[in-house]
Design a protein around this motif. Structure first.
Motif, PDB file in Angstrom:
ATOM      1  N   PRO A  13     111.319   3.501   7.228  1.00  0.00           N
ATOM      2  CA  PRO A  13     110.697   4.563   6.845  1.00  0.00           C
ATOM      3  C   PRO A  13     109.173   4.460   7.354  1.00  0.00           C
ATOM      4  O   PRO A  13     108.517   5.511   7.997  1.00  0.00           O
ATOM      5  N   VAL A  14     108.541   3.342   7.343  1.00  0.00           N
ATOM      6  CA  VAL A  14     107.152   2.993   7.952  1.00  0.00           C
ATOM      7  C   VAL A  14     107.108   3.261   9.374  1.00  0.00           C
ATOM      8  O   VAL A  14     106.208   3.768  10.069  1.00  0.00           O
ATOM      9  N   LEU A  15     107.938   2.755  10.197  1.00  0.00           N
ATOM     10  CA  LEU A  15     108.185   3.097  11.507  1.00  0.00           C
ATOM     11  C   LEU A  15     108.281   4.439  12.047  1.00  0.00           C
ATOM     12  O   LEU A  15     107.754   4.763  12.972  1.00  0.00           O
ATOM     13  N   LEU A  16     109.182   5.127  11.198  1.00  0.00           N
ATOM     14  CA  LEU A  16     109.262   6.548  11.476  1.00  0.00           C
ATOM     15  C   LEU A  16     108.018   7.348  11.203  1.00  0.00           C
ATOM     16  O   LEU A  16     107.645   8.166  11.842  1.00  0.00           O
ATOM     17  N   ILE A  17     107.315   7.087  10.275  1.00  0.00           N
ATOM     18  CA  ILE A  17     106.192   7.492   9.797  1.00  0.00           C
ATOM     19  C   ILE A  17     105.006   7.400  10.932  1.00  0.00           C
ATOM     20  O   ILE A  17     104.350   8.405  11.521  1.00  0.00           O
ATOM     21  N   TYR A  18     104.837   6.138  11.325  1.00  0.00           N
ATOM     22  CA  TYR A  18     104.014   5.602  12.507  1.00  0.00           C
ATOM     23  C   TYR A  18     104.467   6.358  13.698  1.00  0.00           C
ATOM     24  O   TYR A  18     103.413   6.797  14.581  1.00  0.00           O
ATOM     25  N   GLY A  19     105.502   6.486  14.177  1.00  0.00           N
ATOM     26  CA  GLY A  19     106.180   6.988  15.540  1.00  0.00           C
ATOM     27  C   GLY A  19     105.644   8.471  15.377  1.00  0.00           C
ATOM     28  O   GLY A  19     105.184   9.320  16.334  1.00  0.00           O
ATOM     29  N   THR A  20     105.936   9.241  14.111  1.00  0.00           N
ATOM     30  CA  THR A  20     105.512  10.506  14.093  1.00  0.00           C
ATOM     31  C   THR A  20     104.020  10.874  14.198  1.00  0.00           C
ATOM     32  O   THR A  20     103.853  11.917  15.046  1.00  0.00           O
ATOM     33  N   ILE A  21     103.161  10.004  13.571  1.00  0.00           N
ATOM     34  CA  ILE A  21     101.830  10.271  13.576  1.00  0.00           C
ATOM     35  C   ILE A  21     101.435  10.065  15.175  1.00  0.00           C
ATOM     36  O   ILE A  21     100.588  10.832  15.734  1.00  0.00           O
ATOM     37  N   GLN A  22     101.926   9.217  16.018  1.00  0.00           N
ATOM     38  CA  GLN A  22     101.615   8.707  17.192  1.00  0.00           C
ATOM     39  C   GLN A  22     101.872   9.774  18.184  1.00  0.00           C
ATOM     40  O   GLN A  22     101.126  10.325  18.767  1.00  0.00           O
ATOM     41  N   TYR A  23     103.245  10.456  17.873  1.00  0.00           N
ATOM     42  CA  TYR A  23     103.612  11.759  18.890  1.00  0.00           C
ATOM     43  C   TYR A  23     102.557  12.803  18.551  1.00  0.00           C
ATOM     44  O   TYR A  23     102.333  13.608  19.554  1.00  0.00           O
ATOM     45  N   PHE A  24     102.350  13.191  17.331  1.00  0.00           N
ATOM     46  CA  PHE A  24     101.420  14.429  17.013  1.00  0.00           C
ATOM     47  C   PHE A  24      99.974  14.179  17.342  1.00  0.00           C
ATOM     48  O   PHE A  24      99.275  15.206  17.797  1.00  0.00           O
ATOM     49  N   SER A  25      99.561  13.021  17.330  1.00  0.00           N
ATOM     50  CA  SER A  25      98.207  12.794  17.692  1.00  0.00           C
ATOM     51  C   SER A  25      97.892  12.945  18.895  1.00  0.00           C
ATOM     52  O   SER A  25      96.624  12.887  19.484  1.00  0.00           O
ATOM     53  N   PHE A  26      98.718  12.581  19.900  1.00  0.00           N
ATOM     54  CA  PHE A  26      98.888  12.768  21.228  1.00  0.00           C
ATOM     55  C   PHE A  26      99.451  13.867  21.982  1.00  0.00           C
ATOM     56  O   PHE A  26      99.670  13.683  23.107  1.00  0.00           O
ATOM     57  N   LYS A  27     100.004  14.613  21.277  1.00  0.00           N
ATOM     58  CA  LYS A  27     100.916  15.583  21.732  1.00  0.00           C
ATOM     59  C   LYS A  27     100.249  16.521  22.910  1.00  0.00           C
ATOM     60  O   LYS A  27     100.778  16.504  24.010  1.00  0.00           O
ATOM     61  N   ASN A  28      99.220  17.005  23.081  1.00  0.00           N
ATOM     62  CA  ASN A  28      98.567  17.908  23.948  1.00  0.00           C
ATOM     63  C   ASN A  28      97.514  17.134  24.788  1.00  0.00           C
ATOM     64  O   ASN A  28      96.562  17.851  25.441  1.00  0.00           O
ATOM     65  N   TRP A  29      97.627  15.837  24.662  1.00  0.00           N
ATOM     66  CA  TRP A  29      96.773  14.974  25.385  1.00  0.00           C
ATOM     67  C   TRP A  29      97.249  14.252  26.568  1.00  0.00           C
ATOM     68  O   TRP A  29      98.488  14.069  26.466  1.00  0.00           O
ATOM     69  N   THR A  30      96.572  14.139  27.780  1.00  0.00           N
ATOM     70  CA  THR A  30      97.286  13.428  28.906  1.00  0.00           C
ATOM     71  C   THR A  30      96.587  12.206  29.439  1.00  0.00           C
ATOM     72  O   THR A  30      95.107  12.474  29.360  1.00  0.00           O
ATOM     73  N   SER A  31      96.977  11.373  29.907  1.00  0.00           N
ATOM     74  CA  SER A  31      96.297  10.302  30.513  1.00  0.00           C
ATOM     75  C   SER A  31      95.475  10.205  31.703  1.00  0.00           C
ATOM     76  O   SER A  31      96.160  10.994  32.708  1.00  0.00           O
ATOM     77  N   VAL A  32      94.488  10.224  31.959  1.00  0.00           N
ATOM     78  CA  VAL A  32      93.618  10.470  33.028  1.00  0.00           C
ATOM     79  C   VAL A  32      92.931   8.980  33.645  1.00  0.00           C
ATOM     80  O   VAL A  32      92.670   9.014  34.703  1.00  0.00           O
ATOM     81  N   TYR A  33      93.084   8.030  32.766  1.00  0.00           N
ATOM     82  CA  TYR A  33      92.343   6.798  33.457  1.00  0.00           C
ATOM     83  C   TYR A  33      93.017   5.573  32.842  1.00  0.00           C
ATOM     84  O   TYR A  33      93.233   5.814  31.584  1.00  0.00           O
ATOM     85  N   ILE A  34      93.121   4.444  33.354  1.00  0.00           N
ATOM     86  CA  ILE A  34      93.650   3.441  32.798  1.00  0.00           C
ATOM     87  C   ILE A  34      92.525   2.229  33.348  1.00  0.00           C
ATOM     88  O   ILE A  34      92.478   1.914  34.299  1.00  0.00           O
ATOM     89  N   ALA A  35      92.014   1.513  32.213  1.00  0.00           N
ATOM     90  CA  ALA A  35      91.087   0.600  32.476  1.00  0.00           C
ATOM     91  C   ALA A  35      91.395  -0.742  32.195  1.00  0.00           C
ATOM     92  O   ALA A  35      92.088  -1.010  31.183  1.00  0.00           O
TER      93      ALA A  35
END
Length: 95
Positions: A13-35
Motif C-alpha cells: 500500500p505504501v508503494l501504491l500511494i507513493y506511485g499515485t502521488i508521483q503520477y499526479f504531482s507531475f501529470k501536466n509537467w514536462t522535462s525540459v532540462y537534465i543537469a
C-alpha cells in the motif's frame, strides 16, 4: 503471520500511494532540462527564475562511487515545467 507477509502487507500500500502521488504531482509537467552537476543545475534554475517560469525538480544521487575510494559523487537533476510553458522555458534555458 511471518515477517515477510507483514512486510508485504505494509509495503505494497505504501508503494501504491507513493506511485499515485508521483503520477499526479507531475501529470501536466514536462522535462525540459537534465543537469548532471550542481553548477549547471544552479545556472538553469536561475534562468527560469529570472524568466518567471515555475518549475519542479526531481533529483537522484549516484551512490555507487564515493570520494573516499577515488570516485566522484554525482547528483542528477531533472527540471520540469508546465507543458504550456515548455517552449518558453526551453528558449530561456538555451539562449
Amino acid at each position: 503471520m511471518n515477517a515477510y507477509a507483514a512486510f508485504f502487507i505494509l509495503f505494497i500500500p505504501v508503494l501504491l500511494i507513493y506511485g499515485t502521488i508521483q503520477y499526479f504531482s507531475f501529470k501536466n509537467w514536462t522535462s525540459v532540462y537534465i543537469a548532471l552537476n550542481d553548477d549547471s543545475y544552479f545556472q538553469a534554475i536561475s534562468k527560469l527564475k529570472q524568466a518567471g517560469v515555475r518549475y519542479k525538480i526531481k533529483s537522484s544521487f549516484d551512490q555507487t562511487s564515493t570520494p573516499m575510494f577515488g570516485g566522484n559523487r554525482q547528483r542528477h537533476y531533472e527540471i520540469y515545467v508546465k507543458e504550456k510553458d515548455a517552449h518558453y522555458a526551453s528558449q530561456q534555458l538555451y539562449s
